[in-house]
Design a protein around this motif. Sequence first.
Motif, PDB file in Angstrom:
ATOM      1  N   LEU A   9       3.698   0.924  10.201  1.00 27.80           N
ATOM      2  CA  LEU A   9       3.135   1.406   8.941  1.00 27.80           C
ATOM      3  C   LEU A   9       3.266   2.914   8.852  1.00 27.80           C
ATOM      4  CD1 LEU A   9       1.252   0.959   6.357  1.00 27.80           C
ATOM      5  CD2 LEU A   9      -0.521   1.818   7.870  1.00 27.80           C
ATOM      6  N   LYS A  10       2.971   3.592   9.967  1.00 29.02           N
ATOM      7  CA  LYS A  10       3.057   5.060   9.970  1.00 29.02           C
ATOM      8  C   LYS A  10       4.457   5.525   9.638  1.00 29.02           C
ATOM      9  CE  LYS A  10      -0.512   7.257  12.702  1.00 29.02           C
ATOM     10  NZ  LYS A  10      -0.794   8.138  13.830  1.00 29.02           N
ATOM     11  N   VAL A  11       5.428   4.869  10.221  1.00 29.68           N
ATOM     12  CA  VAL A  11       6.819   5.259   9.979  1.00 29.68           C
ATOM     13  C   VAL A  11       7.169   5.054   8.512  1.00 29.68           C
ATOM     14  CG1 VAL A  11       9.217   4.678  10.501  1.00 29.68           C
ATOM     15  CG2 VAL A  11       7.542   4.870  12.358  1.00 29.68           C
ATOM     16  N   ALA A  12       6.792   3.899   7.958  1.00 28.87           N
ATOM     17  CA  ALA A  12       7.073   3.619   6.545  1.00 28.87           C
ATOM     18  C   ALA A  12       6.363   4.638   5.657  1.00 28.87           C
ATOM     19  CB  ALA A  12       6.620   2.206   6.194  1.00 28.87           C
ATOM     20  N   ALA A  13       5.124   4.964   5.992  1.00 28.48           N
ATOM     21  CA  ALA A  13       4.356   5.921   5.197  1.00 28.48           C
ATOM     22  C   ALA A  13       4.987   7.309   5.287  1.00 28.48           C
ATOM     23  CB  ALA A  13       2.901   5.947   5.664  1.00 28.48           C
ATOM     24  N   GLN A  14       5.410   7.696   6.477  1.00 28.90           N
ATOM     25  CA  GLN A  14       6.014   9.020   6.640  1.00 28.90           C
ATOM     26  C   GLN A  14       7.297   9.161   5.833  1.00 28.90           C
ATOM     27  OE1 GLN A  14       6.235   9.325  10.889  1.00 28.90           O
ATOM     28  NE2 GLN A  14       4.123  10.033  11.107  1.00 28.90           N
ATOM     29  N   ARG A  15       8.087   8.073   5.816  1.00 27.09           N
ATOM     30  CA  ARG A  15       9.326   8.119   5.032  1.00 27.09           C
ATOM     31  C   ARG A  15       9.024   8.248   3.548  1.00 27.09           C
ATOM     32  NH1 ARG A  15      12.526   3.449   8.086  1.00 27.09           N
ATOM     33  NH2 ARG A  15      13.072   4.671   9.913  1.00 27.09           N
ATOM     34  N   ALA A  16       8.101   7.436   3.070  1.00 31.44           N
ATOM     35  CA  ALA A  16       7.749   7.467   1.646  1.00 31.44           C
ATOM     36  C   ALA A  16       7.156   8.830   1.291  1.00 31.44           C
ATOM     37  CB  ALA A  16       6.761   6.348   1.323  1.00 31.44           C
ATOM     38  N   ALA A  17       6.306   9.342   2.167  1.00 32.35           N
ATOM     39  CA  ALA A  17       5.676  10.641   1.915  1.00 32.35           C
ATOM     40  C   ALA A  17       6.738  11.741   1.841  1.00 32.35           C
ATOM     41  CB  ALA A  17       4.645  10.947   3.001  1.00 32.35           C
ATOM     42  N   ALA A  18       7.690  11.707   2.760  1.00 39.86           N
ATOM     43  CA  ALA A  18       8.732  12.748   2.788  1.00 39.86           C
ATOM     44  C   ALA A  18       9.508  12.774   1.470  1.00 39.86           C
ATOM     45  CB  ALA A  18       9.677  12.510   3.968  1.00 39.86           C
ATOM     46  N   ALA A  19       9.703  11.591   0.882  1.00 41.66           N
ATOM     47  CA  ALA A  19      10.470  11.511  -0.366  1.00 41.66           C
ATOM     48  C   ALA A  19       9.720  12.123  -1.549  1.00 41.66           C
ATOM     49  CB  ALA A  19      10.815  10.054  -0.664  1.00 41.66           C
ATOM     50  N   THR A  20       8.402  12.321  -1.410  1.00 38.47           N
ATOM     51  CA  THR A  20       7.616  12.877  -2.526  1.00 38.47           C
ATOM     52  C   THR A  20       7.601  14.398  -2.537  1.00 38.47           C
ATOM     53  OG1 THR A  20       5.539  12.908  -1.288  1.00 38.47           O
ATOM     54  CG2 THR A  20       6.041  10.884  -2.526  1.00 38.47           C
ATOM     55  N   GLY A  21       8.105  15.017  -1.476  1.00 36.02           N
ATOM     56  CA  GLY A  21       8.075  16.482  -1.403  1.00 36.02           C
ATOM     57  C   GLY A  21       8.791  17.130  -2.580  1.00 36.02           C
ATOM     58  N   ALA A  22       9.834  16.449  -3.050  1.00 35.02           N
ATOM     59  CA  ALA A  22      10.633  16.981  -4.164  1.00 35.02           C
ATOM     60  C   ALA A  22       9.830  17.072  -5.458  1.00 35.02           C
ATOM     61  CB  ALA A  22      11.872  16.113  -4.368  1.00 35.02           C
ATOM     62  N   ASN A  23       8.713  16.319  -5.545  1.00 29.92           N
ATOM     63  CA  ASN A  23       7.886  16.379  -6.761  1.00 29.92           C
ATOM     64  C   ASN A  23       7.365  17.785  -7.043  1.00 29.92           C
ATOM     65  OD1 ASN A  23       8.153  13.632  -7.259  1.00 29.92           O
ATOM     66  ND2 ASN A  23       6.291  13.079  -6.133  1.00 29.92           N
ATOM     67  N   LEU A  71       0.836  -1.207   0.000  1.00 30.81           N
ATOM     68  CA  LEU A  71       0.000   0.000   0.000  1.00 30.81           C
ATOM     69  C   LEU A  71       0.872   1.258   0.000  1.00 30.81           C
ATOM     70  CD1 LEU A  71      -2.807   1.354   0.248  1.00 30.81           C
ATOM     71  CD2 LEU A  71      -2.700   0.948   2.716  1.00 30.81           C
ATOM     72  N   VAL A  72       1.875   1.261   0.853  1.00 27.20           N
ATOM     73  CA  VAL A  72       2.765   2.427   0.934  1.00 27.20           C
ATOM     74  C   VAL A  72       3.534   2.616  -0.383  1.00 27.20           C
ATOM     75  CG1 VAL A  72       4.856   3.338   2.051  1.00 27.20           C
ATOM     76  CG2 VAL A  72       2.993   2.397   3.444  1.00 27.20           C
ATOM     77  N   ALA A  73       4.082   1.513  -0.911  1.00 29.40           N
ATOM     78  CA  ALA A  73       4.888   1.610  -2.129  1.00 29.40           C
ATOM     79  C   ALA A  73       4.042   2.072  -3.312  1.00 29.40           C
ATOM     80  CB  ALA A  73       5.544   0.262  -2.432  1.00 29.40           C
ATOM     81  N   GLY A  74       2.833   1.521  -3.436  1.00 32.03           N
ATOM     82  CA  GLY A  74       1.955   1.905  -4.544  1.00 32.03           C
ATOM     83  C   GLY A  74       1.498   3.347  -4.430  1.00 32.03           C
TER      84      GLY A  74
END
Lengths: 373, 373
Positions: B26-40, A139-142
């Motif tokens: 899950l929250k930690v994984a989501a926060q990391r992935a989300a942070a990486a999208t800021g550059a978009n 879910l996170v990756a997608g």
Amino acid sequence: MNPKDTSTGTLSYEQAGVNYDLIDPLKVAAQRAAAATGANLAAHGFTEVPASRGESAYVVDVGPFYLASIVECLGTKTLVADDMQKLTGKSYYDSIAQDTIAMAVNDLITVGATPLVVQAYWSAGGSDWFGDAQRSQALVAGWKRACDTCGVAWGGGETPALAGIVEAGRIDLAASCTGLVNPKERLSVGDKLAAGDAIVLLASSGIHANGLSLARKLVERLPQGYLTKLPDGTTYGEALLAPTVLYSPVTEALYKAGITPHYCANITGHGWRKLLRHPATLTYRIDKVPPVTPVLRFMQEHAKQDDREAYSTLNMGAGFALFVRAQDAQRTVEVAQAAGVAALVAGRVEAGPKQLLIEPLGIRFGDDDLQLR
Amino acid sequence: MNPKDTSTGTLSYEQAGVNYDLIDPLKVAAQRAAAATGANLAAHGFTEVPASRGESAYVVDVGPFYLASIVECLGTKTLVADDMQKLTGKSYYDSIAQDTIAMAVNDLITVGATPLVVQAYWSAGGSDWFGDAQRSQALVAGWKRACDTCGVAWGGGETPALAGIVEAGRIDLAASCTGLVNPKERLSVGDKLAAGDAIVLLASSGIHANGLSLARKLVERLPQGYLTKLPDGTTYGEALLAPTVLYSPVTEALYKAGITPHYCANITGHGWRKLLRHPATLTYRIDKVPPVTPVLRFMQEHAKQDDREAYSTLNMGAGFALFVRAQDAQRTVEVAQAAGVAALVAGRVEAGPKQLLIEPLGIRFGDDDLQLR
């Protein structure tokens, strides 16, 4: 819903469990109340764009640009992913994540907005939903991949555990999206649509995220269920789970190519009737239809729907409609294809009564076939 | 959760059914992935405000102002409303609507944003949920009233019927909110917070929308259940359903009065530990506590919680914290009270280890008591 009526005959959307008669009175009351709140913006020095009421995203004029926002629900596609995970051991939540973002992003872009921020709403039936690491990671990756594809920032979100409200083992997925119409000339809430415009249809990848109640109901008729093979060799379940196409790379590429659509329609619930979304009295004449995605052809056959019913409910191969100047039509197709999305010039807008004519199939939908406002 | 452990002893939040250990990875994984999208955002010429990652709302610099957005869930408060409707015949969904909007608006304003648009997310267990006209009308009316109170436009929303995901007869309520930080000097993501600032606490109306799992669990211990009378004569159920205070009229009035908070904390889950939200190493010394709302005192007593546990979970009479310059503190209280919200100067920020000292109660919370980021 009466199971014995649906075992062999034609399966309609209402038989599949959605009763719009019960939802619509609330929707009308909510829309009236919501419309009355637009005036609240004046205290902040801003105004709403009234034409965006009834469109797919709400738009506010904040001066240098327009602000567009939306919240959208995935629906019941997770139920297919859950069943398929039991059958195959694989998590399909990477695709499900893209579907959820597509519901929000593909609606937001209809008004001419560039999506900027997505927020995640992942509401589970209990804390244990998040304990399945394979599924959570998918879910996170997608979700991240879809954000990257659309060039949006994933701002954050909510991951509540709502035992007693969301069913155990299930998750209610939604996304909110905020964007800007910038420059303001990109606004496409419909004032530019006119006779003579061309209709360009962008290909879908499959069912996307509308018609899933019907898709799930059909499984009861299939001895192999979700593992039934389609003519192309994929299983019915896998084909249903093809992720929804994200169309914002196309609309952004069009802007860069100097093409501003006059209007857009995201083809979701109500299938091709969404081409009648614009309030004006105009005729939409389709002379070419795109190839029907195999899973949709399969559904149509097994639900014993005629073309009229199938095109009134499912996207039938067309996930998004762009209404552009006639002279921009071919270039629009080229830009879409360069962005990786198949497209075709399917027809044109004409003066005449409000109707959609799908000529290759001999189908006519009139104004009374779609009441969204 | 083991029912036999909870029948008479101290009732903690985890015993009431929320397991943060399962959600947090899950929250930690989501926060990391989300942070990486800021550059978009760079592709659109914009940038995120990095300090807003980990704050209650996500903020993007779009040039002339900042754009803030959020999606927030109500949680399980609807279950109390549903039980109370069975007991009294009355719908409490007007209050529930305000609670839902408060969850979003009260978070959005922490970054200094003026809320502009709210979108409704009402996801029901079936179409029939919307068939209860009294309840539906209460939800619509309460939603509109809360929007009017906050000066926001209700842009639209989603009303899906999700049988198989949301439980029959239930509804999953959420709201998204978009706003602007305008002028940009209003941004309060924490860089201004400093030793010497005053802590002003704004009164809550009751439990608001956090701690409801505990509140519902307690009902099992009460022979009269939700109809148990509190000392002030109201029933436990009615007191729980007092709508959450909307704090945006206070923050807007403060701006008009020339007061820009250095930081804000919405006191929701984790109770007063939310006062430790800011990442800096500072001591928060509280020398005055507000009156405890009767329903919270009642809950504390019946759950047999000591003050430390109660203040670590519930708002205990303080729904929102404003960190302002010491010379603005008294005026902040006056502006809040003029906007109809009781307030008090409760303490101050000091140099020192990261800790919250609630001196009148002899409580200390350290850095290890709150890990939100």
